[in-house]
Design a protein around this motif. Structure first.
Motif, mmCIF file in Angstrom:
data_model
loop_
_atom_site.group_PDB
_atom_site.id
_atom_site.type_symbol
_atom_site.label_atom_id
_atom_site.label_comp_id
_atom_site.label_asym_id
_atom_site.label_seq_id
_atom_site.Cartn_x
_atom_site.Cartn_y
_atom_site.Cartn_z
ATOM 1 N N LYS A 130 0.830 -1.218 0.000
ATOM 2 C CA LYS A 130 0.000 0.000 0.000
ATOM 3 C C LYS A 130 0.861 1.263 0.000
ATOM 4 C CE LYS A 130 -1.915 -1.403 3.793
ATOM 5 N NZ LYS A 130 -1.327 -2.758 3.857
ATOM 6 N N SER A 131 1.893 1.268 0.833
ATOM 7 C CA SER A 131 2.734 2.467 0.917
ATOM 8 C C SER A 131 3.548 2.646 -0.366
ATOM 9 C CB SER A 131 3.672 2.387 2.128
ATOM 10 O OG SER A 131 2.908 2.288 3.310
ATOM 11 N N LEU A 132 4.003 1.532 -0.911
ATOM 12 C CA LEU A 132 4.737 1.591 -2.184
ATOM 13 C C LEU A 132 3.844 2.203 -3.264
ATOM 14 C CD1 LEU A 132 7.343 0.235 -3.780
ATOM 15 C CD2 LEU A 132 5.562 -1.308 -4.594
HETATM 16 N N1 LIG Z 1 6.438 -5.155 -6.447
HETATM 17 C C1 LIG Z 1 7.267 -5.497 -5.450
HETATM 18 N N2 LIG Z 1 8.413 -6.184 -5.718
HETATM 19 C C2 LIG Z 1 9.236 -6.530 -4.718
HETATM 20 N N3 LIG Z 1 9.038 -6.274 -3.426
HETATM 21 C C3 LIG Z 1 7.933 -5.596 -3.081
HETATM 22 C C4 LIG Z 1 6.976 -5.165 -4.072
HETATM 23 N N4 LIG Z 1 5.987 -4.514 -3.437
HETATM 24 C C5 LIG Z 1 6.289 -4.530 -2.130
HETATM 25 N N5 LIG Z 1 7.450 -5.191 -1.908
HETATM 26 C C6 LIG Z 1 8.084 -5.431 -0.598
HETATM 27 O O1 LIG Z 1 7.096 -5.496 0.374
HETATM 28 C C7 LIG Z 1 7.380 -4.586 1.436
HETATM 29 C C8 LIG Z 1 6.088 -4.024 1.969
HETATM 30 O O2 LIG Z 1 5.595 -3.024 1.104
HETATM 31 P P1 LIG Z 1 4.798 -1.770 1.705
HETATM 32 O O3 LIG Z 1 5.510 -1.246 2.888
HETATM 33 O O4 LIG Z 1 4.493 -0.863 0.596
HETATM 34 O O5 LIG Z 1 3.471 -2.548 2.175
HETATM 35 P P2 LIG Z 1 2.266 -1.963 3.031
HETATM 36 O O6 LIG Z 1 1.044 -2.621 2.474
HETATM 37 O O7 LIG Z 1 2.293 -0.494 3.058
HETATM 38 O O8 LIG Z 1 2.596 -2.555 4.466
HETATM 39 P P3 LIG Z 1 1.958 -2.122 5.893
HETATM 40 O O9 LIG Z 1 0.602 -2.756 5.938
HETATM 41 O O10 LIG Z 1 2.919 -2.720 6.862
HETATM 42 O O11 LIG Z 1 1.907 -0.629 5.918
HETATM 43 C C9 LIG Z 1 8.338 -3.571 0.843
HETATM 44 O O12 LIG Z 1 9.268 -3.100 1.768
HETATM 45 C C10 LIG Z 1 9.043 -4.324 -0.217
HETATM 46 O O13 LIG Z 1 10.222 -4.916 0.301
#
Ligand SMILES: Nc1ncnc2c1ncn2[C@@H]1O[C@H](COP(=O)(O)OP(=O)(O)OP(=O)(O)O)[C@@H](O)[C@H]1O
Ligand SMILES: [Mg+2]
Length: 305
Positions: free
Chosen positions: A24-26
């Motif tokens: 989500k954050s990505l």
């Molecule tokens: N497309 C991708 N390819 C490789 N690794 C990825 C990809 N998307 C996410 N990741 C990995 O997954 C991790 C989690 O992503 P992110 O922090 O955006 O998730 P989130 O949904 O925001 O998590 P949270 O619920 O903890 O806030 C990232 O640090 C990255 O290492």
């Protein structure tokens, strides 16, 4: 061209999904960057209160002021919380660094944030909602102009996405005041296990039969939801295709039009950029993922225009 001409109305996009760590954050960070590079004024807001880390994905150190300061009235306006990122046109409002948690946000505070968002000087506001299906998360998702769900092509994440959609649906029904009298019937169906015999979509059809006016109103509300779906970390064509099946199932089961907006490849550049604390889009402008984001953002812009 759509850039910088004429009068633009602000749009709010909320990025959610049932499960933690799905990207989500990505997605929030990189969609924000895409929009900013196109010339839009963008504010990305970390509503993952308690687990805020959007600033890292955007290459900003922990900002001095966060939403905590606003909630505790140390900051008077949301404006005061804006931190400029290294990218022109893109600012961030950071989430609380203490353990307030979005679940604990009071109704008043939530309404205050929602109503003040529109006073920010921006064309797009992107909300990183964090994980979970608490009422507050659902309400931000429902209130946004566009709700975007991120899921991984894995059974647990897919199930969580349906659970999130089901919660959104239930919350939406619960908020329709006219439906109070049939509340217990709604609860009964929504609390039942997902089955073929009695789906939320059937529920709406039943309501239409007994009370066409109420039923159609409800159906319209549900259709307005129109969430977008992004499948993240795809490795195969089968992974990509999961989005299409989820679209079909959402329609059949919930009567919800889930738009499959696109997918993001699994890509090692993600953790490399996380490690460097640099935004992916700036660090690896030629990666496959950047192309994925470009396609997704164009699709989202076309839909919302
Ligand atoms: N497309 C991708 N390819 C490789 N690794 C990825 C990809 N998307 C996410 N990741 C990995 O997954 C991790 C989690 O992503 P992110 O922090 O955006 O998730 P989130 O949904 O925001 O998590 P949270 O619920 O903890 O806030 C990232 O640090 C990255 O290492
Ligand atoms: Mg996150």
């Amino acid at each position: 061209m759509h850039l910088l001409d004429g009068h633009r109305n602000m749009k709010i996009w909320a990025i959610g999904g049932g499960k933690g760590g799905v990207g989500k954050s990505l997605v929030t960070a990189n969609l924000s960057i895409c929009l900013a590079l196109m010339g839009y004024r963008v504010v990305a807001i970390d509503l993952d209160l308690g687990g805020a880390n959007l600033h890292t994905t955007l290459g900003v150190p922990i900002p001095d002021k966060t939403l905590s300061d606003y909630l505790t009235k140390k900051a008077k306006t949301l404006d005061e919380l804006l931190t400029q990122t290294p990218i022109e046109n893109l600012s961030i409002i950071s989430g609380a660094q203490d353990d307030i948690g979005i679940a604990n946000l009071k109704q008043m505070q939530k309404h205050k944030i929602l109503s003040k968002l529109t006073e920010l000087e921006a064309d797009y506001i992107l909300l990183d909602l964090g994980a979970g299906t608490t009422y507050n998360t659902l309400d931000f998702f429902i209130s946004a102009d566009q709700g975007i769900l991120v899921a991984l092509p894995e059974p647990t994440s897919i199930e969580n996405t349906y659970r999130f959609l089901k919660s959104v649906y239930h919350r939406k029904l619960a908020m329709a005041e006219d439906l109070l009298e049939i509340g217990p019937m709604i609860d009964q169906i929504m609390n039942a296990k997902i089955s073929q015999n009695s789906t939320p979509a059937d529920l709406v059809n039943k309501i239409i039969e007994s009370n066409p006016q109420m039923g159609h109103k409800l159906q319209n509300e549900i259709l307005k939801l129109n969430p977008k779906l992004i499948i993240n970390q795809v490795r195969t064509q089968a992974d990509i295709d999961i989005g299409f099946s989820m679209k079909i199932i959402s329609k059949k089961y919930f009567g919800i039009n889930l738009d499959y907006t696109g997918y993001l490849n699994y890509d090692a550049t993600v953790w490399q950029s996380v490690k460097k604390r640099r935004p992916l889009l700036m660090e690896f402008p030629n990666s496959a993922l950047v192309n994925n984001f470009d396609q997704i953002v164009h699709k989202l812009l076309n839909i919302s225009r």
